[in-house]
Design an enzyme around this catalytic site. Structure first.
Site, mmCIF file in Angstrom:
data_model
loop_
_atom_site.group_PDB
_atom_site.id
_atom_site.type_symbol
_atom_site.label_atom_id
_atom_site.label_comp_id
_atom_site.label_asym_id
_atom_site.label_seq_id
_atom_site.Cartn_x
_atom_site.Cartn_y
_atom_site.Cartn_z
ATOM 1 N NE ARG A 1 -2.261 2.008 3.248
ATOM 2 C CZ ARG A 1 -2.943 2.059 4.603
ATOM 3 N NH1 ARG A 1 -4.244 1.592 4.864
ATOM 4 N NH2 ARG A 1 -2.190 2.721 5.444
ATOM 5 C CB ILE B 1 -7.553 3.274 3.770
ATOM 6 C CG1 ILE B 1 -9.029 2.966 4.441
ATOM 7 C CG2 ILE B 1 -6.878 3.880 5.186
ATOM 8 C CD1 ILE B 1 -9.283 1.754 5.381
ATOM 9 C CG ASN C 1 -13.222 11.143 2.868
ATOM 10 O OD1 ASN C 1 -13.162 10.768 1.629
ATOM 11 N ND2 ASN C 1 -13.766 10.395 3.651
ATOM 12 C CG HIS D 1 -18.337 9.009 5.669
ATOM 13 N ND1 HIS D 1 -17.757 8.036 5.229
ATOM 14 C CD2 HIS D 1 -19.028 8.790 6.623
ATOM 15 C CE1 HIS D 1 -18.466 6.760 5.816
ATOM 16 N NE2 HIS D 1 -19.237 7.297 6.729
ATOM 17 C CG ASP E 1 -7.351 11.098 11.299
ATOM 18 O OD1 ASP E 1 -8.036 10.145 10.834
ATOM 19 O OD2 ASP E 1 -7.692 11.623 12.723
ATOM 20 C CB ALA E 2 -3.307 7.608 10.775
HETATM 21 C C1 GAR Z 1 -20.589 9.480 -2.072
HETATM 22 O O1 GAR Z 1 -21.804 9.330 -1.349
HETATM 23 C C2 GAR Z 1 -19.460 9.467 -0.929
HETATM 24 O O2 GAR Z 1 -19.929 10.273 0.149
HETATM 25 C C3 GAR Z 1 -19.217 8.090 -0.573
HETATM 26 O O3 GAR Z 1 -19.135 7.568 -2.137
HETATM 27 C C4 GAR Z 1 -20.124 8.151 -2.607
HETATM 28 C C5 GAR Z 1 -19.415 8.691 -4.034
HETATM 29 O O4 GAR Z 1 -20.434 9.091 -5.126
HETATM 30 N N1 GAR Z 1 -18.031 8.091 -0.071
HETATM 31 C C6 GAR Z 1 -17.700 6.995 0.908
HETATM 32 O O5 GAR Z 1 -18.443 6.371 1.173
HETATM 33 C C7 GAR Z 1 -16.332 7.049 1.508
HETATM 34 N N2 GAR Z 1 -16.092 6.171 2.716
HETATM 35 P P1 GAR Z 1 -19.940 9.902 -6.337
HETATM 36 O O6 GAR Z 1 -18.709 9.137 -7.020
HETATM 37 O O7 GAR Z 1 -21.064 9.995 -7.056
HETATM 38 O O8 GAR Z 1 -19.190 11.155 -5.646
#
Ligand code: GAR
Length: 208
Positions: free
Chosen positions: A69, A96, A111, A113, A145-146
Site C-alpha cells: 500500500r 484508505i 474527504n 463521507h 487523518d490516519a
Molecule cells: C458518496 O456518497 C461519498 O460520500 C461516498 O461515496 C459516494 C461517491 O459518490 N464515499 C464514501 O462512502 C467514502 N467512505 P460519487 O462518486 O457520485 O461522488
C-alpha cells in the site's frame, strides 16, 4: 479574483457526482481553487470521463500494480505532486490513504463521507444509517487523518429520514447535501480559513 487559485487534485473511484460538484464550483469566477488533475484506482471510472469532458487531466494508478500500500500511495502522491497539487479531495475514493500519502500533503487532504460522523464510519454508511432506523442522516467533510473517517470535522449537513424512504431515496437525499457542502468546505480550506484546535475546526471567515 485578486489571488491565484489554489491547485487541487481529486481522487475518485466511482461515478464522480461529488467531483462534478467540485468541477462546477471551480468553473465559477470567484472560486478560490482550480481542479488541476483527477486520479482514480479504477480504469474507466465515470469520474475520469467527467474530468476529461471538462478538459481536466486524469491518471489511473491500480493497486494491483504495486507490491505494498505504501508503494501504491507513493505512486498516487507522485502523480498529484507532478501536477502541482496543494490540496487533495477524496470524492468517493474507496481506498484508505496511509501515512506515506498524508505526509506528502501535510494534512491538506479532505474527504466526504455520507453520514453524520462519528456515526456510521466505513462502507455503505447510508445503508447502515437507514437500517439503524435513524430519523436524521447526513454527510460530513473532514480532514483526513490516519484513521478511517476519524479526522477533524470541517462541515456537516443533516437531512431528514422520511416515512416511505427506502435506502436509495435516503442515499440520494444525502448525496444532494454532499454536493452542497463539499465545494464550500474546499473553498474554506484553500483560502486558509480552517483553524484546527485539537479535534475542533473553526472557520475563520477573515482568512489569514
Ligand atoms: C458518496 O456518497 C461519498 O460520500 C461516498 O461515496 C459516494 C461517491 O459518490 N464515499 C464514501 O462512502 C467514502 N467512505 P460519487 O462518486 O457520485 O461522488
Amino acid at each position: 479574483m485578486s489571488q491565484a487559485r489554489v491547485p487541487v487534485g481529486v481522487l475518485a473511484s466511482g461515478s464522480g457526482t461529488n467531483l462534478q460538484a467540485l468541477l462546477d464550483a471551480a468553473a465559477t469566477d470567484d472560486f478560490p481553487a482550480r481542479i488541476v488533475v483527477v486520479g482514480s484506482d479504477r480504469p474507466g471510472a465515470l469520474a475520469l470521463q467527467r474530468a476529461e469532458g471538462m478538459g481536466v487531466p486524469t491518471f489511473t494508478v491500480r493497486r494491483k500494480g504495486h507490491a505494498s500500500r505504501e508503494d501504491f500511495d507513493a505512486a498516487v502522491a507522485h502523480q498529484l505532486l507532478a501536477h502541482g497539487v496543494r490540496w487533495v479531495c477524496l470524492a468517493g475514493y474507496m481506498r484508505i490513504v496511509g501515512p506515506t500519502f498524508l505526509d506528502a500533503f501535510e494534512g491538506r487532504v479532505l474527504n466526504i463521507h455520507p453520514s453524520l460522523l462519528p456515526a456510521f464510519p466505513g462502507l455503505d454508511a447510508q445503508r447502515q444509517a437507514f437500517e439503524h432506523g435513524v430519523k436524521v442522516a447526513g454527510c460530513t467533510v473532514h480532514l483526513v487523518d490516519a484513521g478511517t473517517d476519524t479526522g477533524p470535522i470541517v462541515a456537516q449537513e443533516a437531512v431528514p429520514v422520511l416515512d416511505g424512504d427506502d435506502a436509495e431515496a435516503l442515499r440520494l437525499r444525502i448525496l444532494a447535501a454532499e454536493h452542497r457542502i463539499y465545494p464550500r468546505a474546499l473553498a474554506w480550506a484553500v483560502a486558509d480559513k480552517l483553524r484546527i484546535e485539537g479535534r475542533k475546526v473553526r472557520i475563520d471567515e477573515e482568512g489569514r
